[in-house]
Design an enzyme around this catalytic site. Sequence first.
Site, PDB file in Angstrom:
ATOM      1  N   ASP A  84      -6.652   1.951 -36.759  1.00  0.00           N
ATOM      2  CA  ASP A  84      -7.911   2.233 -37.458  1.00  0.00           C
ATOM      3  C   ASP A  84      -8.838   3.028 -36.550  1.00  0.00           C
ATOM      4  O   ASP A  84      -8.644   3.094 -35.328  1.00  0.00           O
ATOM      5  CB  ASP A  84      -8.593   0.932 -37.893  1.00  0.00           C
ATOM      6  N   GLU A 179      -9.212  -3.016 -35.442  1.00  0.00           N
ATOM      7  CA  GLU A 179      -9.677  -3.331 -34.093  1.00  0.00           C
ATOM      8  C   GLU A 179     -11.129  -2.917 -33.916  1.00  0.00           C
ATOM      9  O   GLU A 179     -11.905  -3.599 -33.227  1.00  0.00           O
ATOM     10  CB  GLU A 179      -8.802  -2.607 -33.062  1.00  0.00           C
TER      11      GLU A 179
END
Length: 415
Positions: A84, A179
């Site tokens: 991400d 994350e």
Amino acid sequence: MIHKEALIDRFISYVTIDTQSDASSDSTPSTAKQWDLANKLEYELKALGMQDVSIDDHGYIMATLPATVTDRTIPTIGFIAHYDTTPDFTGTDVKPQLIEKYNGKDIILNKEKNIRLSPEEFESLLNYKGQTLITTDGTTLLGADDKAGVTEIMEAMKYFLEHPEIKHGEIKVGFTPDEEIGRGAHKFDVKKFGAQWAYTMDGSQIGELEYENFNAAGAVVTITGKSVHPGYAKGKLINSIFIAQDFISSLPPLERPEHTEGREGFFHLNGIEGDIEETKLELIIRDHDREHFEARKNFLQSLADDLNEQYERDCVSIMIKDQYFNMREKIEPVMHIVEIAKKSMEDVGITPIIKPIRGGTDGSQLSFMGLPCPNIFAGGHNFHGRFEYVPVESMLKAVEGIVKIAENTVLAKAK
């Protein structure tokens, strides 16, 4: 030899997929678009020839590279990265630019908007004169955090599979969502992963090797006031905004992020919303030292208590929630895993830069979940904004470092 062009092509194919996470979402992954890259990675791992490739319902990807040595006592190690990108700056329609043989001067990211990446502002650029840089077009982030790490792990696995003569134990690969919003390890199945230790490829400049990070907490301060018509307010009106101002002004002015460095902790006010009746403050608390960290939390509570006493009413409430802790306490008992990484960097011509992380990584949470996990550079600079860039040569060295860590893990066991 690691193929430079193949690495560039792979990286660009990843960063042009929008994978921003979203802290306001309760799902995992927090955004549906993260599946676009997750599914691509699953397919590519299988195409490479990796074993036990899996992707679960929450977007966690795992795969195994079988050992090339028969000694079953060789430790199983892992390499982890997140796919991400931050919601702090747009990651939609990323248009990477390739700067060959960088000349040390300003890079025009966007001529129309006069956006420049300049060594006058970002001195680190001068470390990469003559190298190949990948930049943004000035309108988006790049996504080297952490698609550089994903790329490096994939290229290392490809290299291992093309060179079965390299001696290494079993290697696990893990790619995680979310994350950037602090949830990358929340649903990571450490037991399924099956490694004795791992390394996150999520650092910045070449050479970074980190095994300590902030202890972190978030705080929400709620101030309750009382609204009365201002023409008849004497002795009755209580303005929550002014109480919030008192709270903010009581924070130590030099213990803010813009005044701290190294192992110095801070309070950071990162959100405020309110009116006369109610004001909410959002803060984050950071400190490398656990005792200092606990003292910071107690200090915020004492500010709330003092204001309640001053106003003779329970007008200030505070909720503090721990987010993650300094992984140093979990790494120090197994410092040989840091020494292996340090030696491996030196073996491939990299000068290790061992320093504390002024933030957190998946590795900090994973270390407390039973998977000791130092952090290694991925090569990028200026994360989370339009001036993000990554030197290709740093990424190539990261791949070499992964390969050497696997080799040195075997040698360390032999000794």
